[in-house]
Design an enzyme around this catalytic site. Sequence first.
Site, mmCIF file in Angstrom:
data_model
loop_
_atom_site.group_PDB
_atom_site.id
_atom_site.type_symbol
_atom_site.label_atom_id
_atom_site.label_comp_id
_atom_site.label_asym_id
_atom_site.label_seq_id
_atom_site.Cartn_x
_atom_site.Cartn_y
_atom_site.Cartn_z
ATOM 1 C CE LYS A 112 -31.061 -2.542 7.662
ATOM 2 N NZ LYS A 112 -32.506 -2.386 7.937
ATOM 3 C CB SER A 127 -32.992 1.566 8.189
ATOM 4 O OG SER A 127 -33.460 0.228 8.353
ATOM 5 C CB SER A 171 -36.142 -0.852 6.976
ATOM 6 O OG SER A 171 -36.099 0.303 7.761
HETATM 7 N N1 GLN Z 1 -38.385 4.292 9.253
HETATM 8 C C1 GLN Z 1 -38.871 3.415 10.276
HETATM 9 C C2 GLN Z 1 -38.151 3.678 11.579
HETATM 10 O O1 GLN Z 1 -37.345 4.527 11.576
HETATM 11 C C3 GLN Z 1 -38.708 1.994 9.857
HETATM 12 C C4 GLN Z 1 -37.334 1.477 10.023
HETATM 13 C C5 GLN Z 1 -37.210 0.002 9.780
HETATM 14 O O2 GLN Z 1 -38.075 -0.624 9.175
HETATM 15 N N2 GLN Z 1 -36.151 -0.557 10.304
HETATM 16 O O3 GLN Z 1 -38.392 3.073 12.561
#
Ligand code: GLN
Length: 479
Positions: free
Chosen positions: A73, A148, A172
């Site tokens: 990532k 994400s 995420s």
């Molecule tokens: N969807 C969550 C957020 O927007 C989790 C994102 C993540 O785990 N990086 O914060």
Amino acid sequence: MARLEDLTLFEAVESIKNGEIEKEGLLETFLERIRRLNPEYGAYITLNEGAAFREGGDGTGGGSIEGAPIAVKDCICTKGIKTTCGSKILKEYVPPYDATVVSRIKAEGGSVIGKTNMDEFAMGSSTENSGFFICRNPWDRERVPGGSSGGSAVAVSARLALAALGSDTGGSVRCPASFCGIVAMKATYGLVSRYGLVAYANSLEQIGPMTRDVRDCALLLNVISCQDPKDCTTIPRGKEDYLACLGRDVKGLRIGVPREFFGEGTDPRVEREVWNGVHELEGFGAIWEEASLPSLKYALPAYYIIAMSEASSNLARFDGIRYGTREEDEGLNWEESFSKTRGMNFGTEVKRRIILGTFALSSGYYEEYYLKALKARTLIRKDFERLFKDFDVLVGPTMPTPAFRIGEKVEDPLEMYMSDIDTVSVNLAGIPAISVPCGFADGLPVGLQIMGPPLGEGKILTAAKKVEEGLGLNLRPPV
Ligand code: GLN
């Protein structure tokens, strides 16, 4: 033999060891597929054309993932390879060092094949907030892959990498795993080093494996978990072999099913498939019982207040001077220069969170919001602790719905935040959780979430393996 791209990480490594395949050929297969298919999927931001292997296992060539190309990532630092965090503000950033997890991959004979697409600074649940381009779900290209870590999930599912790393602050790795039909785990806070992970909300996040199956997840967790002097929040402990947990049986395993995980907004098709997974475990001798996690109703607001507050502080360094692209600022004073650089290079969602987080931390509101959220966090942690006295693991859906359509939620941030209802409590409590495919809703994969007590990774891997074995799903997306 299976096509090269269809091999699991474990199988590929074995085949290389036995001399059945060559690592160069395997790498070239994936590079060729990425060149051909990435324009369609948007999984990678940067391809590491020069990916090369050095002999792992201290130069003996005996590394545990010898010859494996791994996708990483783009918020995880890779020495000499661009690391953008999906943001225009870091579009040219080339880190001078490797994150500890990347060093671990290299030390075990693996290599970084490319850097994957993501929501900008990991803020989002669909990868639509990427500062560069969107990413498509291989099961239905009109749908999001989740986020994400969407690019990593797509890379694994569409056979553009053997396995991948993502990061999980509030779901995420698990969300995109659920939407794309792969396996992913967020380990106990402190099991995996965060050194070299660009921070979004550091009290919540962990880097996690994203793989085609449970065995690969255990293998990659073996590689990346370690105590790290460079991250003082890592837990001092001996190494555990997660692969050894896979053969265990689940007879007598006590499973709690908290009813709050099936609240309003849960798609009945998801509910059906999740129960199917629970009954599969029951078939292997596990015992399930309904349970309750009353504080779950505070999870979303507590998570978003804490995550945004930490983000507002963590992202202060991207000002064009300390870090990041600097816009033309002749004749501007430094405040104007900061504002111009940040105004032009951060996306809407990131700006929203910086503003809300700054507000939640400002004097007069701190007690009202941030402090209250911390108290709710304690309640949630205690609720889990109480349940883990009676149960070995807890299960529920990873996501309340299957993958939604591109564009469906991106205009309405609250709608988007709501989709994280089942994942964020795990990060607030610091406990481990895995998402494993448990069925389909009209052709779209559904993920089962298995949560465990702190350092209960072994137990949840054992249970996930049984679900996978019992269901025997075909998880290759349609061509
Ligand atoms: N969807 C969550 C957020 O927007 C989790 C994102 C993540 O785990 N990086 O914060």
